[in-house]
Motif scaffolding. Sequence first.
Motif, PDB file in Angstrom:
ATOM      1  N   GLY A 201      -5.808   8.943  -4.610  1.00  0.00           N
ATOM      2  CA  GLY A 201      -6.027   8.510  -5.855  1.00  0.00           C
ATOM      3  C   GLY A 201      -4.846   9.343  -6.838  1.00  0.00           C
ATOM      4  N   ASP A 202      -4.145  10.601  -6.165  1.00  0.00           N
ATOM      5  CA  ASP A 202      -3.214  11.158  -6.609  1.00  0.00           C
ATOM      6  C   ASP A 202      -1.887  10.198  -7.401  1.00  0.00           C
ATOM      7  OD1 ASP A 202      -4.332  13.683  -6.565  1.00  0.00           O
ATOM      8  OD2 ASP A 202      -3.030  14.365  -5.188  1.00  0.00           O
ATOM      9  N   LEU A 203      -1.606  10.295  -8.312  1.00  0.00           N
ATOM     10  CA  LEU A 203      -0.317   9.446  -8.921  1.00  0.00           C
ATOM     11  C   LEU A 203       0.842  10.501  -8.789  1.00  0.00           C
ATOM     12  CD1 LEU A 203      -0.196   6.948 -11.773  1.00  0.00           C
ATOM     13  CD2 LEU A 203       1.483   8.612 -11.570  1.00  0.00           C
ATOM     14  N   LEU A 204       1.794   9.882  -7.985  1.00  0.00           N
ATOM     15  CA  LEU A 204       3.017  10.642  -7.576  1.00  0.00           C
ATOM     16  C   LEU A 204       4.169   9.895  -8.585  1.00  0.00           C
ATOM     17  CD1 LEU A 204       2.531  11.072  -3.981  1.00  0.00           C
ATOM     18  CD2 LEU A 204       1.569  12.486  -5.868  1.00  0.00           C
ATOM     19  N   ARG A 205       4.849  10.991  -9.026  1.00  0.00           N
ATOM     20  CA  ARG A 205       6.280  10.395  -9.946  1.00  0.00           C
ATOM     21  C   ARG A 205       7.107  10.765  -8.916  1.00  0.00           C
ATOM     22  NH1 ARG A 205      10.115  12.092 -13.937  1.00  0.00           N
ATOM     23  NH2 ARG A 205      10.894  10.178 -14.820  1.00  0.00           N
ATOM     24  N   VAL A 206       7.960   9.926  -8.143  1.00  0.00           N
ATOM     25  CA  VAL A 206       8.923  10.235  -7.212  1.00  0.00           C
ATOM     26  C   VAL A 206      10.398   9.568  -7.293  1.00  0.00           C
ATOM     27  CG1 VAL A 206       6.862  10.052  -5.536  1.00  0.00           C
ATOM     28  CG2 VAL A 206       8.446   8.116  -5.806  1.00  0.00           C
ATOM     29  N   ARG A 207      11.266  10.255  -6.747  1.00  0.00           N
ATOM     30  CA  ARG A 207      12.594   9.819  -6.692  1.00  0.00           C
ATOM     31  C   ARG A 207      12.899   9.557  -5.231  1.00  0.00           C
ATOM     32  NH1 ARG A 207      17.335  11.923  -5.059  1.00  0.00           N
ATOM     33  NH2 ARG A 207      16.318  14.044  -4.785  1.00  0.00           N
ATOM     34  N   CYS A 208      13.459   8.277  -5.167  1.00  0.00           N
ATOM     35  CA  CYS A 208      13.493   7.561  -3.682  1.00  0.00           C
ATOM     36  C   CYS A 208      14.193   6.167  -3.938  1.00  0.00           C
ATOM     37  CB  CYS A 208      12.167   7.350  -2.909  1.00  0.00           C
ATOM     38  SG  CYS A 208      12.493   6.794  -1.293  1.00  0.00           S
ATOM     39  N   ASN A 209      14.939   5.784  -3.228  1.00  0.00           N
ATOM     40  CA  ASN A 209      15.514   4.274  -3.298  1.00  0.00           C
ATOM     41  C   ASN A 209      14.244   3.229  -3.247  1.00  0.00           C
ATOM     42  OD1 ASN A 209      16.438   1.639  -2.095  1.00  0.00           O
ATOM     43  ND2 ASN A 209      18.360   2.495  -2.249  1.00  0.00           N
ATOM     44  N   LEU A 210      14.223   2.522  -4.489  1.00  0.00           N
ATOM     45  CA  LEU A 210      13.126   1.789  -4.748  1.00  0.00           C
ATOM     46  C   LEU A 210      12.974   0.712  -3.851  1.00  0.00           C
ATOM     47  CD1 LEU A 210      10.716   1.285  -6.453  1.00  0.00           C
ATOM     48  CD2 LEU A 210      12.039   0.089  -8.249  1.00  0.00           C
ATOM     49  N   GLN A 211      14.074   0.005  -3.447  1.00  0.00           N
ATOM     50  CA  GLN A 211      14.174  -1.148  -2.358  1.00  0.00           C
ATOM     51  C   GLN A 211      13.550  -0.673  -1.039  1.00  0.00           C
ATOM     52  OE1 GLN A 211      17.841  -2.758  -1.864  1.00  0.00           O
ATOM     53  NE2 GLN A 211      17.200  -4.644  -0.622  1.00  0.00           N
ATOM     54  N   ARG A 212      13.939   0.434  -0.672  1.00  0.00           N
ATOM     55  CA  ARG A 212      13.385   1.001   0.588  1.00  0.00           C
ATOM     56  C   ARG A 212      12.052   1.338   0.567  1.00  0.00           C
ATOM     57  NH1 ARG A 212      16.772   4.733   1.496  1.00  0.00           N
ATOM     58  NH2 ARG A 212      15.493   6.533   1.275  1.00  0.00           N
ATOM     59  N   LEU A 213      11.409   1.884  -0.564  1.00  0.00           N
ATOM     60  CA  LEU A 213      10.122   2.358  -0.697  1.00  0.00           C
ATOM     61  C   LEU A 213       9.340   0.866  -0.784  1.00  0.00           C
ATOM     62  CD1 LEU A 213       8.129   4.438  -1.232  1.00  0.00           C
ATOM     63  CD2 LEU A 213       8.707   4.280  -3.529  1.00  0.00           C
ATOM     64  N   GLN A 214       9.719  -0.101  -1.459  1.00  0.00           N
ATOM     65  CA  GLN A 214       9.176  -1.469  -1.387  1.00  0.00           C
ATOM     66  C   GLN A 214       9.040  -2.091  -0.139  1.00  0.00           C
ATOM     67  OE1 GLN A 214      11.477  -3.424  -4.139  1.00  0.00           O
ATOM     68  NE2 GLN A 214      10.404  -3.197  -5.669  1.00  0.00           N
ATOM     69  N   GLN A 215       9.669  -1.776   0.891  1.00  0.00           N
ATOM     70  CA  GLN A 215       9.617  -2.352   2.199  1.00  0.00           C
ATOM     71  C   GLN A 215       8.682  -1.672   3.133  1.00  0.00           C
ATOM     72  OE1 GLN A 215      13.795  -2.296   3.345  1.00  0.00           O
ATOM     73  NE2 GLN A 215      14.339  -3.977   2.290  1.00  0.00           N
ATOM     74  N   LEU A 216       8.420  -0.281   2.592  1.00  0.00           N
ATOM     75  CA  LEU A 216       7.689   0.564   3.663  1.00  0.00           C
ATOM     76  C   LEU A 216       6.536   1.285   2.891  1.00  0.00           C
ATOM     77  CD1 LEU A 216      10.792   2.515   5.109  1.00  0.00           C
ATOM     78  CD2 LEU A 216       9.539   0.781   6.130  1.00  0.00           C
ATOM     79  N   GLU A 217       6.210   0.857   1.643  1.00  0.00           N
ATOM     80  CA  GLU A 217       5.059   1.578   0.894  1.00  0.00           C
ATOM     81  C   GLU A 217       3.900   1.223   1.851  1.00  0.00           C
ATOM     82  OE1 GLU A 217       3.594  -0.127  -2.528  1.00  0.00           O
ATOM     83  OE2 GLU A 217       4.954  -1.939  -2.325  1.00  0.00           O
ATOM     84  N   GLY A 218       3.599   0.220   2.345  1.00  0.00           N
ATOM     85  CA  GLY A 218       2.423   0.139   3.069  1.00  0.00           C
ATOM     86  C   GLY A 218       1.885   0.902   4.293  1.00  0.00           C
ATOM     87  N   ALA A 219       3.090   1.250   5.016  1.00  0.00           N
ATOM     88  CA  ALA A 219       3.061   1.970   6.103  1.00  0.00           C
ATOM     89  C   ALA A 219       2.584   3.384   6.071  1.00  0.00           C
ATOM     90  CB  ALA A 219       4.399   1.841   7.010  1.00  0.00           C
ATOM     91  N   TYR A 220       2.903   3.740   4.689  1.00  0.00           N
ATOM     92  CA  TYR A 220       2.693   5.232   4.390  1.00  0.00           C
ATOM     93  C   TYR A 220       1.642   5.608   3.354  1.00  0.00           C
ATOM     94  CZ  TYR A 220       7.240   6.328   6.519  1.00  0.00           C
ATOM     95  OH  TYR A 220       8.113   6.490   7.583  1.00  0.00           O
ATOM     96  N   GLY A 221       0.860   4.369   3.294  1.00  0.00           N
ATOM     97  CA  GLY A 221      -0.556   4.583   2.541  1.00  0.00           C
ATOM     98  C   GLY A 221      -0.104   4.939   0.967  1.00  0.00           C
ATOM     99  N   LEU A 222       1.223   4.109   0.304  1.00  0.00           N
ATOM    100  CA  LEU A 222       1.387   4.432  -1.027  1.00  0.00           C
ATOM    101  C   LEU A 222       1.354   2.871  -1.809  1.00  0.00           C
ATOM    102  CD1 LEU A 222       4.606   6.344  -0.517  1.00  0.00           C
ATOM    103  CD2 LEU A 222       2.162   7.082  -1.219  1.00  0.00           C
ATOM    104  N   LYS A 223       0.966   3.036  -2.927  1.00  0.00           N
ATOM    105  CA  LYS A 223       0.747   1.739  -3.659  1.00  0.00           C
ATOM    106  C   LYS A 223       1.777   1.985  -4.797  1.00  0.00           C
ATOM    107  CE  LYS A 223      -2.127  -1.339  -6.050  1.00  0.00           C
ATOM    108  NZ  LYS A 223      -1.636  -2.589  -5.469  1.00  0.00           N
TER     109      LYS A 223
END
Length: 588
Positions: free
Chosen positions: A270-292
């Motif tokens: 439930g932690d909300l994280l403000r992050v810096r990362c390539n958004l396109q790459r994060l969208q492709q891999l978010e499920g694999a790391y348990g991020l929404k």
Amino acid sequence: MTLEIALTLGLLVAAIALFISNRFPPEVVALILLAALLLSGLVPVEKGLRGFSNDAVTTIAAMFVLSEGLQRTGVIDWLARGLGWLARRAAWLAVVALLLVTAFLSAFVNNTAVVALFIPLTLALSETARQSPSRLLLPLSYASMLGGVCTLIGTSTNLIVNGVAVQRGIEPLGMFEFAPLGLIFTGIGLVYLLAIGMRMIPDRRPAADPADAYRLSAYITEVVLTPQSKAVGKRLMDADFVRELGLEVLDIWRDGLRLLPLPDRILQAGDLLRVRCNLQRLQQLEGAYGLKLVADAPAHAADEPPLLVELVLTPSSSLVGRTLRESRFRNRFGATVLALRHRQEMALEQFADIPLQAGDAIVVQIERERLQELLRLPDFILVSQVESARPRPVKALLAGLIMAGVVLVASMGWYPTAVAALVGALAMVLTGCLKPDEAVQAIDWRLLVMLGAMLGLGIAMEATGAARWLTVNLVGALGAMGPIVVLAGFYLLTSLLTEVMSNNATAVLMAALAIEVAAALGVDARPFLFAVAYAASASFMTPIGYQTNTMVFGVGQYQFGDFVRVGLPLNLLFWILATLLIPRFWAF
């Protein structure tokens, strides 16, 4: 050619090569050169170290303090506020006024301080005028250089040329002796910038706001840590998305509270994280790391949210030559770097190991209290507009009177410029316009070290006969064509050297040579000294020849060719004007 002359010229060529290569800072190159001259016996110790006691070194140090006093008390800020008021009513008139005020202030105040204070105003003005900031920042730098050629104290190169002249027994250059031709240069230069130069500058920077200018929306986002994430219950530094994705956590929000992203912070579902990362790459891999991914960033309760500000590294910054990782930037300054503009490239990720250079622009997230602490250091210039109270505004009138007194005493010849400036700097401290530690911090000690060491080269060239040898060959090649041709060649050579190496080092070298050339021609040295002073202050073609160009290089997101495109015609124009007009103001 004797062995001593050959060795001196060889060291000179090596020093110029090191200056151009930027392998070492200018002050280090100058010290290497001085050490070589002393160890080789080419110049006696007492003469070689005499440069550090030159009047120019003292005057320049005092002028740094005087400029800081005007800045700290709010004198320059008062003028900036007036321009801001004008900008809200007539944007293009404010642009003209900005360049005029910048040129005027730079005639009396250290132009790096003027440009540093006016960069945020220029960014705001660009939005009002609906212009790319790139079209205004370069003219701002040029205007500061133009104003500097109007008075003796307008730029350090003028003071250096004067110091060399006095050291050789020549009558000191007058406070306003520069003004007649300097005003012609300034007027023509400003007309060129407003009518032609600004139109030649591409729209490099799309917006004044750093988030838009650096396109952070594609790299800064918010994600929620789901219960399925393997990172739940682990330290932040051990989270798989940090180690494998290279994702950098900027903030952690938990139960409405903002937590610092410490490496050993235990993550919870439930932690909300403000992050810096390539958004396109994060969208492709978010499920694999348990991020929404969070589509719409929620409003967070906080007394005062962190600021997003843009900073520029100063030439005297302790970070120059070091990486963000080596300097432990976040721990040292309490700020997180979100983007870096290095040389001609913009980096939004994987920039922690890039060696930083003067003029690099960085976008950081920082608390307001920490920002005020950071800005007390000489490492950064604040580009973003952030409201901050001037520490001693009641002293503004007093600081202005002190500066006016220095100019009056020096121009009337009641005391030497060095004495007037030194007493004025002392008055700034004694009257409370500056604190003692602020006065010491205001001085660019690296510049003073470089000047003192380079003045030792001038002494060595005279003592060994190297200056005479160069003079004989130069006069032999051009002397038959008359002193005007030699003057034109001298201005051109000084101008070219200034574009690729320190303008102050160029002034030291060429001023000493100018005196020898004039003596060989049997004419007055004054025209040649002013040619050196004007040419060394007119570095328009590169971002490395003059500090103000370096300051706007990263902020304006310029390419190297932008300086050549706009600056080359201006350099050629000034070369022609100097060749035609210097002999009319200072007869041979």
